[in-house]
Motif scaffolding. Structure first.
Motif, PDB file in Angstrom:
ATOM      1  N   THR A   2       0.838  -1.203   0.000  1.00 14.71           N
ATOM      2  CA  THR A   2       0.000   0.000   0.000  1.00 14.71           C
ATOM      3  C   THR A   2       0.870   1.248   0.000  1.00 14.71           C
ATOM      4  OG1 THR A   2      -0.206   0.099   2.433  1.00 14.71           O
ATOM      5  CG2 THR A   2      -1.855  -1.200   1.234  1.00 14.71           C
ATOM      6  N   VAL A   3       2.049   1.148   0.621  1.00 16.98           N
ATOM      7  CA  VAL A   3       2.997   2.262   0.612  1.00 16.98           C
ATOM      8  C   VAL A   3       3.686   2.347  -0.747  1.00 16.98           C
ATOM      9  CG1 VAL A   3       5.098   3.197   1.663  1.00 16.98           C
ATOM     10  CG2 VAL A   3       3.345   2.135   3.098  1.00 16.98           C
ATOM     11  N   LEU A   4       4.141   1.212  -1.269  1.00 11.81           N
ATOM     12  CA  LEU A   4       4.791   1.202  -2.578  1.00 11.81           C
ATOM     13  C   LEU A   4       3.864   1.766  -3.652  1.00 11.81           C
ATOM     14  CD1 LEU A   4       7.113   0.458  -4.472  1.00 11.81           C
ATOM     15  CD2 LEU A   4       6.136  -1.855  -4.621  1.00 11.81           C
ATOM     16  N   LYS A   5       2.598   1.418  -3.579  1.00 10.57           N
ATOM     17  CA  LYS A   5       1.621   1.920  -4.555  1.00 10.57           C
ATOM     18  C   LYS A   5       1.626   3.442  -4.604  1.00 10.57           C
ATOM     19  CE  LYS A   5      -3.379   1.852  -5.469  1.00 10.57           C
ATOM     20  NZ  LYS A   5      -4.695   1.318  -4.974  1.00 10.57           N
ATOM     21  N   GLU A   6       1.650   4.076  -3.430  1.00  9.59           N
ATOM     22  CA  GLU A   6       1.642   5.541  -3.367  1.00  9.59           C
ATOM     23  C   GLU A   6       2.988   6.133  -3.762  1.00  9.59           C
ATOM     24  OE1 GLU A   6      -1.019   7.136  -3.107  1.00  9.59           O
ATOM     25  OE2 GLU A   6      -2.383   5.627  -2.332  1.00  9.59           O
ATOM     26  N   ILE A   7       4.082   5.440  -3.421  1.00  4.49           N
ATOM     27  CA  ILE A   7       5.410   5.919  -3.810  1.00  4.49           C
ATOM     28  C   ILE A   7       5.546   5.909  -5.334  1.00  4.49           C
ATOM     29  CG2 ILE A   7       7.873   5.395  -3.770  1.00  4.49           C
ATOM     30  CD1 ILE A   7       7.546   4.407  -0.918  1.00  4.49           C
ATOM     31  N   VAL A   8       5.087   4.836  -5.957  1.00  2.70           N
ATOM     32  CA  VAL A   8       5.155   4.746  -7.415  1.00  2.70           C
ATOM     33  C   VAL A   8       4.304   5.831  -8.063  1.00  2.70           C
ATOM     34  CG1 VAL A   8       4.556   3.307  -9.408  1.00  2.70           C
ATOM     35  CG2 VAL A   8       5.725   2.290  -7.444  1.00  2.70           C
ATOM     36  N   GLU A  68       3.687   8.764  -6.830  1.00  2.00           N
ATOM     37  CA  GLU A  68       4.346  10.048  -6.605  1.00  2.00           C
ATOM     38  C   GLU A  68       5.666  10.154  -7.369  1.00  2.00           C
ATOM     39  OE1 GLU A  68       4.462  13.850  -5.038  1.00  2.00           O
ATOM     40  OE2 GLU A  68       2.894  12.404  -4.495  1.00  2.00           O
ATOM     41  N   LEU A  69       6.379   9.034  -7.473  1.00  4.66           N
ATOM     42  CA  LEU A  69       7.712   9.016  -8.090  1.00  4.66           C
ATOM     43  C   LEU A  69       7.783   7.875  -9.110  1.00  4.66           C
ATOM     44  CD1 LEU A  69       9.645   9.444  -4.723  1.00  4.66           C
ATOM     45  CD2 LEU A  69       9.487  11.191  -6.513  1.00  4.66           C
ATOM     46  N   PRO A  70       7.065   7.997 -10.221  1.00  6.79           N
ATOM     47  CA  PRO A  70       6.942   6.879 -11.160  1.00  6.79           C
ATOM     48  C   PRO A  70       8.198   6.582 -11.968  1.00  6.79           C
ATOM     49  CG  PRO A  70       5.872   8.830 -12.051  1.00  6.79           C
ATOM     50  CD  PRO A  70       6.279   9.166 -10.638  1.00  6.79           C
ATOM     51  N   LEU A  89       9.451  10.925   0.929  1.00  5.12           N
ATOM     52  CA  LEU A  89      10.551  10.385   0.131  1.00  5.12           C
ATOM     53  C   LEU A  89      10.914  11.351  -1.004  1.00  5.12           C
ATOM     54  CD1 LEU A  89      12.537   8.171  -0.646  1.00  5.12           C
ATOM     55  CD2 LEU A  89      10.678   7.034  -1.893  1.00  5.12           C
ATOM     56  N   LYS A  90       9.907  11.918  -1.629  1.00  8.98           N
ATOM     57  CA  LYS A  90      10.171  12.901  -2.688  1.00  8.98           C
ATOM     58  C   LYS A  90      10.982  14.073  -2.154  1.00  8.98           C
ATOM     59  CE  LYS A  90       7.736  15.480  -6.320  1.00  8.98           C
ATOM     60  NZ  LYS A  90       6.403  15.763  -6.919  1.00  8.98           N
ATOM     61  N   ASP A  91      10.611  14.547  -0.975  1.00 13.12           N
ATOM     62  CA  ASP A  91      11.338  15.653  -0.350  1.00 13.12           C
ATOM     63  C   ASP A  91      12.759  15.223   0.026  1.00 13.12           C
ATOM     64  OD1 ASP A  91      11.421  18.330   1.044  1.00 13.12           O
ATOM     65  OD2 ASP A  91      11.747  17.012   2.758  1.00 13.12           O
ATOM     66  N   TYR A  92      12.894  14.014   0.537  1.00 11.60           N
ATOM     67  CA  TYR A  92      14.212  13.494   0.924  1.00 11.60           C
ATOM     68  C   TYR A  92      15.158  13.473  -0.277  1.00 11.60           C
ATOM     69  CZ  TYR A  92      17.818  10.201   2.436  1.00 11.60           C
ATOM     70  OH  TYR A  92      19.020   9.608   2.735  1.00 11.60           O
ATOM     71  N   LEU A  93      14.666  13.014  -1.420  1.00  8.22           N
ATOM     72  CA  LEU A  93      15.518  12.919  -2.605  1.00  8.22           C
ATOM     73  C   LEU A  93      15.903  14.299  -3.132  1.00  8.22           C
ATOM     74  CD1 LEU A  93      13.839   9.914  -4.455  1.00  8.22           C
ATOM     75  CD2 LEU A  93      15.927   9.916  -3.081  1.00  8.22           C
ATOM     76  N   LYS A  94      15.022  15.285  -2.948  1.00  6.28           N
ATOM     77  CA  LYS A  94      15.375  16.659  -3.326  1.00  6.28           C
ATOM     78  C   LYS A  94      16.482  17.202  -2.428  1.00  6.28           C
ATOM     79  CE  LYS A  94      10.955  18.142  -5.296  1.00  6.28           C
ATOM     80  NZ  LYS A  94       9.768  19.034  -5.107  1.00  6.28           N
ATOM     81  N   ARG A  95      16.420  16.832  -1.148  1.00 12.34           N
ATOM     82  CA  ARG A  95      17.400  17.336  -0.186  1.00 12.34           C
ATOM     83  C   ARG A  95      18.708  16.553  -0.213  1.00 12.34           C
ATOM     84  NH1 ARG A  95      16.128  16.250   4.551  1.00 12.34           N
ATOM     85  NH2 ARG A  95      14.151  15.114   4.321  1.00 12.34           N
ATOM     86  N   HIS A  96      18.696  15.373  -0.853  1.00 15.32           N
ATOM     87  CA  HIS A  96      19.881  14.518  -0.887  1.00 15.32           C
ATOM     88  C   HIS A  96      20.192  14.111  -2.330  1.00 15.32           C
ATOM     89  CE1 HIS A  96      20.224  14.030   3.510  1.00 15.32           C
ATOM     90  NE2 HIS A  96      18.899  14.090   3.496  1.00 15.32           N
ATOM     91  N   PRO A  97      20.679  15.063  -3.130  1.00 13.40           N
ATOM     92  CA  PRO A  97      20.989  14.742  -4.528  1.00 13.40           C
ATOM     93  C   PRO A  97      22.065  13.678  -4.679  1.00 13.40           C
ATOM     94  CG  PRO A  97      21.860  16.907  -3.914  1.00 13.40           C
ATOM     95  CD  PRO A  97      20.970  16.476  -2.805  1.00 13.40           C
ATOM     96  N   GLU A  98      22.900  13.522  -3.647  1.00 16.37           N
ATOM     97  CA  GLU A  98      23.929  12.491  -3.705  1.00 16.37           C
ATOM     98  C   GLU A  98      23.319  11.088  -3.698  1.00 16.37           C
ATOM     99  OE1 GLU A  98      22.928  12.788   0.565  1.00 16.37           O
ATOM    100  OE2 GLU A  98      23.176  14.222  -1.072  1.00 16.37           O
ATOM    101  N   MET A  99      22.164  10.936  -3.071  1.00 13.50           N
ATOM    102  CA  MET A  99      21.450   9.667  -3.116  1.00 13.50           C
ATOM    103  C   MET A  99      20.591   9.574  -4.377  1.00 13.50           C
ATOM    104  SD  MET A  99      20.588   6.698  -2.101  1.00 13.50           S
ATOM    105  CE  MET A  99      21.460   6.599  -0.536  1.00 13.50           C
ATOM    106  N   LYS A 147      16.391   4.811 -13.246  1.00 13.35           N
ATOM    107  CA  LYS A 147      15.087   5.347 -13.647  1.00 13.35           C
ATOM    108  C   LYS A 147      14.622   4.710 -14.952  1.00 13.35           C
ATOM    109  CE  LYS A 147      16.303   9.771 -11.542  1.00 13.35           C
ATOM    110  NZ  LYS A 147      16.626  11.192 -11.777  1.00 13.35           N
ATOM    111  N   ASN A 148      14.158   3.469 -14.828  1.00 12.59           N
ATOM    112  CA  ASN A 148      13.619   2.749 -15.985  1.00 12.59           C
ATOM    113  C   ASN A 148      12.164   2.333 -15.776  1.00 12.59           C
ATOM    114  OD1 ASN A 148      16.235   2.623 -17.441  1.00 12.59           O
ATOM    115  ND2 ASN A 148      16.818   1.319 -15.704  1.00 12.59           N
TER     116      ASN A 148
END
Length: 272
Positions: A15-21, A23-25, A221-231, A237-238
């Protein structure tokens, strides 16, 4: 470089993965369900830590530089030890995130009365993780908790929309609201519970907000990736999704459709 790993003891993390996908497809994802040893909810800290670390290591071995523990029990009982003690030893450049902190960061901005109810498994409730995390961000918020041991079996037996679910939904809602008349926000602190949302809303008095974790974790998670470009730069992204289970793939595929909303094809991965 590699995919984002998503781990749960069973199916609820889907249910979490569904929402992550949603938001961040653009990213690749690997989901691992430790179904052979589920549920984790009534197990002790050491056992949950050992099982969770083993599965995190498997996801690291499959190339995931970032793993989300889409499991409240694992987040409550294993995440801190993995972050502070295990990661520096086994994979200092990788990261493991949970689902409790993002929810705790949100809840205090929603409640108007300053009183919040947490509905979760026995393991999550006994860990006191939600009260502790919420208090860090919102010291004025009063947290009430209730374990709902019958909700996961109802969902996993596909009875969550049937008449049999009504009794236990009404019973647990009544018990949590009896703790305080001022509760105006309920957190569904288990990733199975969103499937009971229709029943919960049916029997919940008006004016009470119900928070499911999927969208909250996805936005965090979307915010985390914006704040951590090194990650973010280490993630592939396929738009590929792979699913693994420690139990029977045929059973997993059948159940996963209920949680993920569409068909999946999984493979079995052996436990160490």
């Amino acid at each position: 470089m590699g995919p984002i790993g998503v781990f749960d003891s069973g199916y609820g993390g889907l249910t979490v993965l569904k929402e992550i996908v949603a938001e961040l497809p653009e990213y690749d994802y690997i989901y691992l369900g430790d179904n052979a040893r589920a549920p984790y909810g009534n197990r002790g800290f050491d056992t949950i830590h050992a099982y969770t670390l083993e599965c995190v290591q498997k996801l690291f071995d499959m190339g995931c530089p970032l793993v989300i523990l889409a499991c409240n029990t694992a987040s409550a009982k294993a995440l801190r030890t993995i972050q502070q003690k295990d990661l520096p030893r086994i994979a200092p450049d990788n990261r493991v995130l949970g689902v409790i902190r993002p929810t705790s960061e949100m809840v205090g901005t929603i409640t108007q009365t300053g009183e919040v109810g947490i509905l979760a498994t026995n393991g999550t409730v006994s860990s006191e993780s939600y009260p502790l995390e919420i208090n860090k961000f919102f010291p004025h918020v009063i947290t009430h908790q209730l374990a709902c041991p019958m909700w996961v079996p109802l969902v996993e037996n596909n009875e969550h929309e049937g008449a049999g679910a009504d009794f236990f939904v009404k019973e647990y809602l009544g018990k949590i609201l009896a703790q305080s008349a001022n509760i105006d926000t309920l957190v569904l602190g288990c990733t199975h519970y969103p499937l009971l949302m229709k029943k919960i809303r049916q029997y919940l008095p008006g004016g009470i907000t119900v928070l499911a974790q999927g969208k909250i974790v996805a936005r965090s998670l979307k915010d985390y990736l914006k704040r951590h470009p090194e990650m973010e730069s280490r993630l592939t992204k396929n738009q590929e999704h792979r699913f693994y289970t420690t139990d029977d793939p045929a059973i997993f595929n059948h159940m996963a459709e209920i949680f993920f909303g569409k068909e999946v094809a999984s493979d079995k991965i052996d436990q160490d």
